[in-house]
Design an enzyme around this catalytic site. Sequence first.
Site, PDB file in Angstrom:
ATOM      1  N   CYS A  84      44.680  46.295  34.228  1.00  0.00           N
ATOM      2  CA  CYS A  84      44.901  46.192  35.671  1.00  0.00           C
ATOM      3  C   CYS A  84      43.891  47.065  36.399  1.00  0.00           C
ATOM      4  CB  CYS A  84      46.310  46.658  36.041  1.00  0.00           C
ATOM      5  SG  CYS A  84      47.617  45.642  35.358  1.00  0.00           S
ATOM      6  N   ARG A 122      39.966  30.516  47.565  1.00  0.00           N
ATOM      7  CA  ARG A 122      39.052  29.593  46.885  1.00  0.00           C
ATOM      8  C   ARG A 122      39.522  28.164  47.068  1.00  0.00           C
ATOM      9  NH1 ARG A 122      35.195  31.386  43.115  1.00  0.00           N
ATOM     10  NH2 ARG A 122      34.515  29.244  43.459  1.00  0.00           N
ATOM     11  N   ARG A 160      45.307  39.028  41.556  1.00  0.00           N
ATOM     12  CA  ARG A 160      44.316  38.127  40.983  1.00  0.00           C
ATOM     13  C   ARG A 160      44.324  38.296  39.467  1.00  0.00           C
ATOM     14  NH1 ARG A 160      42.058  39.979  45.781  1.00  0.00           N
ATOM     15  NH2 ARG A 160      40.996  38.416  47.062  1.00  0.00           N
ATOM     16  N   ARG A 174      53.565  41.248  29.811  1.00  0.00           N
ATOM     17  CA  ARG A 174      54.168  41.687  28.547  1.00  0.00           C
ATOM     18  C   ARG A 174      55.574  41.111  28.397  1.00  0.00           C
ATOM     19  NH1 ARG A 174      51.141  46.231  29.698  1.00  0.00           N
ATOM     20  NH2 ARG A 174      52.840  47.298  30.757  1.00  0.00           N
ATOM     21  N   ARG A 202      40.300  31.658  36.289  1.00  0.00           N
ATOM     22  CA  ARG A 202      40.655  32.489  37.432  1.00  0.00           C
ATOM     23  C   ARG A 202      41.923  31.997  38.098  1.00  0.00           C
ATOM     24  NH1 ARG A 202      37.304  35.505  40.508  1.00  0.00           N
ATOM     25  NH2 ARG A 202      39.339  36.119  41.222  1.00  0.00           N
ATOM     26  N   GLU A 242      41.536  46.004  43.656  1.00  0.00           N
ATOM     27  CA  GLU A 242      40.483  45.316  44.408  1.00  0.00           C
ATOM     28  C   GLU A 242      39.870  46.270  45.430  1.00  0.00           C
ATOM     29  OE1 GLU A 242      39.137  42.132  44.530  1.00  0.00           O
ATOM     30  OE2 GLU A 242      40.271  41.553  42.762  1.00  0.00           O
ATOM     31  N   TYR A 299      45.300  28.812  42.257  1.00  0.00           N
ATOM     32  CA  TYR A 299      45.482  29.674  43.421  1.00  0.00           C
ATOM     33  C   TYR A 299      46.753  29.226  44.121  1.00  0.00           C
ATOM     34  CZ  TYR A 299      40.912  31.524  42.460  1.00  0.00           C
ATOM     35  OH  TYR A 299      39.878  32.150  41.852  1.00  0.00           O
TER      36      TYR A 299
END
Length: 120
Positions: A74, A115, A89, A63, A7, A77, A107
């Site tokens: 894609c 996080r 994210r 890409r 992540r 959220e 992050y």
Amino acid sequence: MTIRAIRGAITLDRDEKDHLHERTIELIEALMRENTLTTDDLISVIFTCTPDIHADFPAAAARALGFGAVPLMCAQEMAVPGALPLVVRVMMHAHLDRPRDEISHVYLRDAVSLRRDLAQ
């Protein structure tokens, strides 16, 4: 070989195509470097953006980095009131022969607040 999910997230300063690409590349390069990955290790990559990002798809930046053979997706959220704005994210699925607790989740910028337990 084991499949692991990695992540990460990064924030933007503004919703502009070139800026989105720069920040997405920054995030991807950090994830690849911190986990010693090559594109051959990747199975797929899912990007999400907060609803205030419209300039382009983060996958377009991936890409440009040579991820053309990697399945990319894609999505948007959820629009949660009070959520951190202008966030990209990512969740990478990769072949990695290491335990979950040795995976480096990345992050960056204001996204560290999402996080703190995982941020480097």
